[in-house]
Design a protein around this motif. Structure first.
Motif, short mmCIF file in Angstrom:
data_model
loop_
_atom_site.label_atom_id
_atom_site.label_comp_id
_atom_site.label_asym_id
_atom_site.label_seq_id
_atom_site.Cartn_x
_atom_site.Cartn_y
_atom_site.Cartn_z
N ALA A 300 0.83 -1.21 0.00
CA ALA A 300 0.00 0.00 0.00
C ALA A 300 0.86 1.25 0.00
O ALA A 300 2.04 1.21 0.34
CB ALA A 300 -0.89 0.02 1.24
N GLN A 305 -4.75 6.70 5.61
CA GLN A 305 -5.98 6.11 5.04
C GLN A 305 -5.95 4.58 5.08
O GLN A 305 -6.98 3.93 5.20
CB GLN A 305 -6.13 6.57 3.57
N LYS A 306 -4.77 4.01 4.97
CA LYS A 306 -4.66 2.55 4.84
C LYS A 306 -4.74 1.82 6.19
O LYS A 306 -4.48 0.62 6.25
CB LYS A 306 -3.37 2.20 4.09
N GLY A 329 5.82 -0.82 0.29
CA GLY A 329 5.14 0.46 0.16
C GLY A 329 6.08 1.62 0.40
O GLY A 329 7.17 1.46 0.95
N THR A 330 5.63 2.78 -0.03
CA THR A 330 6.34 4.02 0.28
C THR A 330 5.29 5.02 0.73
O THR A 330 4.12 4.86 0.43
CB THR A 330 7.05 4.61 -0.95
N THR A 355 9.77 0.63 -1.08
CA THR A 355 10.02 0.97 -2.48
C THR A 355 8.74 0.74 -3.26
O THR A 355 7.77 0.20 -2.74
CB THR A 355 11.16 0.06 -3.03
N PHE A 356 8.72 1.20 -4.52
CA PHE A 356 7.58 0.89 -5.39
C PHE A 356 8.07 -0.08 -6.45
O PHE A 356 9.00 0.22 -7.19
CB PHE A 356 7.04 2.17 -6.05
N ALA A 361 5.49 -6.68 -6.17
CA ALA A 361 4.12 -6.69 -5.66
C ALA A 361 3.41 -7.97 -6.07
O ALA A 361 2.77 -8.66 -5.27
CB ALA A 361 3.36 -5.46 -6.17
N TYR A 365 1.80 -10.86 -3.72
CA TYR A 365 0.41 -11.33 -3.79
C TYR A 365 0.39 -12.84 -3.93
O TYR A 365 -0.41 -13.55 -3.31
CB TYR A 365 -0.34 -10.70 -4.97
N MET A 373 -5.41 -5.19 5.05
CA MET A 373 -5.81 -3.87 4.52
C MET A 373 -6.92 -3.30 5.41
O MET A 373 -8.08 -3.30 5.04
CB MET A 373 -6.28 -4.06 3.07
P1 ADP Z 1 -4.80 3.62 -3.75
O1 ADP Z 1 -5.30 3.93 -5.15
O2 ADP Z 1 -5.53 4.34 -2.65
O3 ADP Z 1 -3.32 3.74 -3.60
P2 ADP Z 1 -5.66 0.90 -4.31
O4 ADP Z 1 -5.73 -0.32 -3.47
O5 ADP Z 1 -6.92 1.29 -5.02
O6 ADP Z 1 -5.11 2.08 -3.43
O7 ADP Z 1 -4.55 0.71 -5.45
C1 ADP Z 1 -3.21 0.57 -5.10
C2 ADP Z 1 -2.51 -0.18 -6.23
O8 ADP Z 1 -1.13 0.15 -6.21
C3 ADP Z 1 -2.59 -1.68 -6.07
O9 ADP Z 1 -2.62 -2.24 -7.36
C4 ADP Z 1 -1.29 -2.04 -5.35
O10 ADP Z 1 -0.85 -3.34 -5.64
C5 ADP Z 1 -0.34 -1.02 -5.96
N1 ADP Z 1 0.76 -0.64 -5.08
C6 ADP Z 1 0.69 0.12 -3.96
N2 ADP Z 1 1.91 0.30 -3.42
C7 ADP Z 1 2.78 -0.36 -4.22
C8 ADP Z 1 4.20 -0.56 -4.20
N3 ADP Z 1 4.96 -0.03 -3.24
N4 ADP Z 1 4.75 -1.28 -5.19
C9 ADP Z 1 3.99 -1.81 -6.16
N5 ADP Z 1 2.65 -1.66 -6.24
C10 ADP Z 1 2.04 -0.96 -5.28
#
Ligand code: ADP
Length: 477
Positions: A300, A305-306, A329-330, A355-356, A361, A365, A373
């Protein structure tokens, strides 16, 4: 054939900061299958990769009025994955290192909204409906009803406005009204754009669109209450006859554990025991002990918010269990630090990936058993849907789209695809995590739950049909 033009500030694969871009890149594909001629218009950002940008085709140039300014507008076109994208080109506004955060967002998206309307006569396509997304395009609805309503070309055009996250509203100093939007003070009223002595762009969508949607049924109800309404609940109650909730889907070809090239072993619900191998791969990759232990994932943006304050509150209790925790996450420094600290103190239990990383990711999963969440609020949420598709059982708070997609496991009927709790309370969450863990070593039951999760329909099929119904309704408005 019904013609719809999506207007948005971001879209996959060209520019993305959040879930909005996923929606813009995937919902149109499903609408096409239903016979809607749907196309997309967005800014031509400097950061769009050149592999795409170099192939954009120039269609027209025109002038965009913005109060006393006369700005350049360029219109370009590109076909991608069966979809037609149009781009508004203006290097002064969009050729920057990122998408947002430059302090002049009000002017940039007022420009974009105006430019979309000015571009319409130059398109090789005349839409019946403009589908505007979030505050960045909300002013399209406002301008259409105020500055363009007397021009014959625009008279039959209808608008649908979708709220992806009510928290972001585009609130600017009031001088913007005359100095940028170029309209008079008669629009500085509660019924129009005024908001606590400032100008609120989102109100341009709420007040002037023919129909309004948001991204889950539960969020559509929640935002009419003070707790979730971000100071617009009164207006949303007033507009409730126009407001519908339609859940998002995820792109089923993109997110498919049987075809995902990022995974060490692809799998489907028929052979979900192969998830074990993805878990082993993940444990090795992240330097966690390779063994059969429940692995909980968090992926996330690290923002309040999360629900991260709940996790902070009981992190030690969670880690007192025999579990592994992987965070990707970042975001806010305090949360990044929390998870870095946890990884240092519990090296055999916690991996913090600050990191992103899209590929990682997907591996998380696939390799995790549970996906945590516990959001404070969640308009729709994509994370829990991807987790379901990859057989990682979501543990969520019952809010917004989380409530609409995760059915809590009922041990008496065997129904359910995850675990949930109602109140924003750390110990309710802890109890729910412990309850989920208590089923983990019952392998037959767990396998059934994973199959339930993987068979949950999170595709765009049904949501796209609901949008089509609304488009047809809008044409009658
Ligand atoms: P928001 O739009 O509020 O950030 P959502 O759950 O609707 O939350 O969408 C987030 C998306 O971004 C998801 O597909 C999630 O897997 C992806 N995501 C979030 N953080 C990362 C991260 N650090 N690296 C890769 N994907 C990420």
């Amino acid at each position: 054939m019904l013609k719809v033009l999506f207007a948005a500030s971001e879209g996959v694969p060209f520019a993305q900061t959040g879930g909005l871009a996923d929606v813009i890149g995937s919902l149109p594909k499903e609408l096409l299958k239903l016979g809607v001629d749907v196309r997309i218009i967005m800014p031509k950002y400097g950061i769009i990769p050149s592999v795409y940008k170099d192939q954009f085709q120039k269609l027209a140039t025109f002038t965009v009025p913005l109060a006393w300014r006369k700005q350049y507008g360029g219109l370009e076109k590109y076909e991608y994955a069966g979809l037609t994208f149009y781009f508004i080109d203006n290097e002064y506004y969009f050729k920057r290192g990122g998408l947002y955060g430059y302090g002049d967002e009000g002017e940039r998206y007022a420009y974009f909204s105006r430019a979309v309307l000015e571009a319409l006569p130059h398109l090789d396509f005349k839409p019946d409906i403009l589908h505007c997304h979030d505050w960045q395009t909300a002013l399209i609805c406002f301008f259409l009803k105020t500055l363009y309503h007397n021009i014959p070309f625009y008279q039959n055009l209808k608008t649908l406005f979708t709220i992806h996250n009510l928290k972001y509203q585009g609130v600017c100093p009031k001088v913007v009204l005359t100095d940028i939007l170029g309209v008079g003070w008669e629009y500085f009223t509660k019924d129009s754009l005024e908001f606590y002595d400032q100008v609120n762009f989102l109100k341009g969508g709420l007040g002037y669109a023919d129909l309004i949607t948001t991204v889950s049924k539960t969020y559509a109800e929640e935002i009419k209450t003070a707790y979730y309404g971000e100071q617009l609940d009164g207006l949303l109650r007033q507009k409730s006859d126009k407001l519908t909730g339609i859940i998002n889907g995820i792109d089923y070809t993109n997110f498919d554990p049987a075809m995902d090239e990022n995974l060490s072993v692809p799998y489907s619900w028929q052979n979900c025991t192969l998830k074990q191998q993805n878990k082993k791969f993940l444990q090795e990759k992240l330097n966690l002990p390779v063994r059969d232990v429940p692995l909980i994932a968090i992926i996330a943006r690290l923002v309040s918010q999360k629900g991260l304050d709940l996790i902070a509150c009981v992190l030690n209790e969670i880690l007192a269990q025999d579990v592994q925790l992987v965070i990707l996450g970042t975001g806010e420094y305090k949360y990044e630090e929390l998870f870095r600290w946890a990884a240092q103190h519990y090296p055999s239990k916690v991996s913090a990936q600050i990191t992103f990383n899209n590929s990682l990711a997907r591996q998380i999963y696939a390799g995790s058993d549970l996906f945590l969440m516990p959001s404070l609020f969640e308009p729709c949420g994509l994370g829990q849907m991807i987790a379901l598709r990859y057989g990682s059982l979501p543990i969520v708070r019952e809010t917004g789209g989380l409530k609409d997609t995760v059915r809590p496991f009922n041990e008496f009927t065997g129904e359910g695809n995850g675990f949930s709790f109602t109140n924003y309370n750390a110990h309710d969450m802890l109890y729910t995590i412990e309850r989920a863990l208590s089923f983990y070593y019952n392998k037959d039951l767990w396998c059934q739950l994973v199959q339930n999760a993987m068979q949950t329909d999170c595709s765009w099929q049904r949501p796209a049909q609901e949008y089509l119904k609304l488009y047809n309704l809008a044409t009658l408005a």
